[in-house]
Scaffold this motif. Structure first.
Motif, PDB file in Angstrom:
ATOM      1  N   TYR A 122      29.703  40.702  34.086  1.00 37.62           N
ATOM      2  CA  TYR A 122      29.549  40.894  35.531  1.00 37.62           C
ATOM      3  C   TYR A 122      29.797  39.590  36.279  1.00 37.62           C
ATOM      4  N   ASN A 123      29.195  38.491  35.765  1.00 43.62           N
ATOM      5  CA  ASN A 123      29.384  37.195  36.419  1.00 43.62           C
ATOM      6  C   ASN A 123      30.850  36.769  36.371  1.00 43.62           C
ATOM      7  N   GLN A 176      32.681  38.816  38.864  1.00 39.61           N
ATOM      8  CA  GLN A 176      32.361  38.326  40.202  1.00 39.61           C
ATOM      9  C   GLN A 176      33.109  37.035  40.506  1.00 39.61           C
ATOM     10  N   GLN A 225      35.868  36.544  43.257  1.00 38.30           N
ATOM     11  CA  GLN A 225      35.708  35.489  44.254  1.00 38.30           C
ATOM     12  C   GLN A 225      36.923  34.572  44.270  1.00 38.30           C
TER      13      GLN A 225
END
Length: 397
Positions: free
Chosen positions: A206-207, A210, A214
């Protein structure tokens, strides 16, 4: 997996009959045990003692063993018993922690009916009664407020002071609960670790997603900003080439036309003419009507000139009220005819309602690769047109 401890009579855990004689009472109790269970016969007699009772005390383990029942190991106390009484009263079922000298009692009261019955008592509902807590306090002994461990089971009659005969046979006593086998425990640990690992991987994924999103957003923003800056650069570059008032090319914007004319001169492919025009008495227009009207008149003159030009002709504002035309023509005569047509259009146009606007023209052909000399020739012809009365065309032959 179910976890069960059955309490059965053996030669090492024989029950003990208890009554109120230690407290000054006169009740009596007898108890026996067999394979069928534990049998208790009580004769309760009222006396000067605070409580009249009798019952049975059963060890959960062999006498002398330092072993205890814990709520972490079991959940319920199950009993199957027969009850008979001349006057029905409650039964106080206690789990006792004999590790302490005075003994902490965890009591659960039940209200039996005549005959055989079954009960299932949650161990966590066993509580220390107030009188037991007071006795421990008087003896300066610590005690636990809720049940955690015990090694004795006590069943006694209730607090009624009526004389009565009570008999109860306990056929079955068991501590029950649920526990995991070694295989189940190992499997559970693996599942927990699997969940933790999966959660960690999901968080890492998930990170990462993300961060990637980004980064993509940042790249898109930078790309958009770069495109905007490029567009701004083109815009400002164009602004440097164009006149803000009329929207025509300015002097810098004519450089490309000069280069094209000079290349044509050297290639002898196409002659070029420069036509300079100056609006006559433009200062009087500004003085009489104001600069806003003068600016609008200049824009209207530029539109009138542009209407008369061909696609290959270039119109620019030289400065002030002067305009310049760079035109590929056959010769000076063709250039002069173009200038004359433009002059008549300006003179006939209704630019100001109460004032006729005219312009003077100077025409010169490119003599060589010297642009400055070219301009001087056209400017000299324009000067002659002004000297000869304005609103006319003069050329350099």
């Amino acid at each position: 997996m179910n976890h069960t401890k059955r309490i059965q009579p053996t030669e090492y855990n024989q029950p003990v009959a208890i009554d109120d004689k230690p407290d000054g009472g006169i009740s009596t109790s007898t108890t026996t045990s067999s394979q069928a269970g534990f049998h208790t016969n009580c004769t309760v007699r009222a006396s000067t003692a605070a409580h009249a009772y009798c019952g049975i005390l059963i060890p959960l383990f062999n006498w002398g063993e330092e072993r205890f029942v814990s709520t972490e190991d079991y959940q319920f106390l199950e009993m199957d018993f027969s009850y008979s009484a001349s006057s029905i009263d409650s039964l106080a079922i206690s789990l006792i922690n004999q590790r302490q000298t005075q003994g902490t009692q965890f009591i659960h009261y039940v209200y039996p009916q005549q005959g055989q019955q079954q009960i299932k008592l949650p161990l966590r509902q066993f509580m220390v009664p107030a009188w037991n807590a007071f006795d421990l306090y008087q003896a300066n002994k610590p005690f636990e407020h809720t049940f955690t461990q015990a090694n004795l089971l006590q069943v006694v009659t209730g607090d009624s002071k009526k004389d009565r005969q009570v008999t109860f046979d306990i056929h079955h006593i068991a501590l029950t609960g649920k526990w995991l086998s070694q295989t189940q425990l190992f499997a559970s640990i693996l599942v927990v670790w699997g969940v933790i690992l999966l959660t960690h991987l999901l968080l890492v994924t998930y990170n990462s997603v993300q961060q990637l999103q980004q980064q993509n957003r940042t790249n898109a923003s930078l790309q958009k900003l770069n495109q905007h800056l490029k567009a701004q650069a083109v815009h400002f570059k164009n602004l440097a080439k164009y006149d803000e008032l009329t929207g025509l090319l300015n002097r810098k914007g004519l450089n490309a036309c000069y280069e094209q004319a000079i290349r044509a001169y050297f290639n002898k492919s196409q002659p070029y003419a420069m036509i300079l025009l100056d609006i006559d008495h433009f200062k009087q227009i500004n003085d009489s009507f104001g600069h806003d009207v003068g600016d609008d008149a200049l824009r209207q003159v530029a539109k009138t000139v542009q209407f008369e030009l061909r696609e290959q002709d270039t119109l620019a504002r030289w400065g002030g009220e002067e305009l310049v035309i760079i035109s590929p023509v056959e010769n000076i005569t063709s250039a002069a005819r173009l200038a004359e047509r433009i002059r008549r259009s300006i003179a006939n146009a209704q630019i100001l309602p109460s004032h006729k606007i005219t312009a003077s023209f100077g025409v010169a052909m490119l003599p060589n690769d010297d642009v400055e000399q070219w301009f001087k020739l056209a400017d000299a012809a324009l000067y002659r047109a002004k000297q000869k009365g304005r609103n006319r065309v003069e050329q350099v032959d």
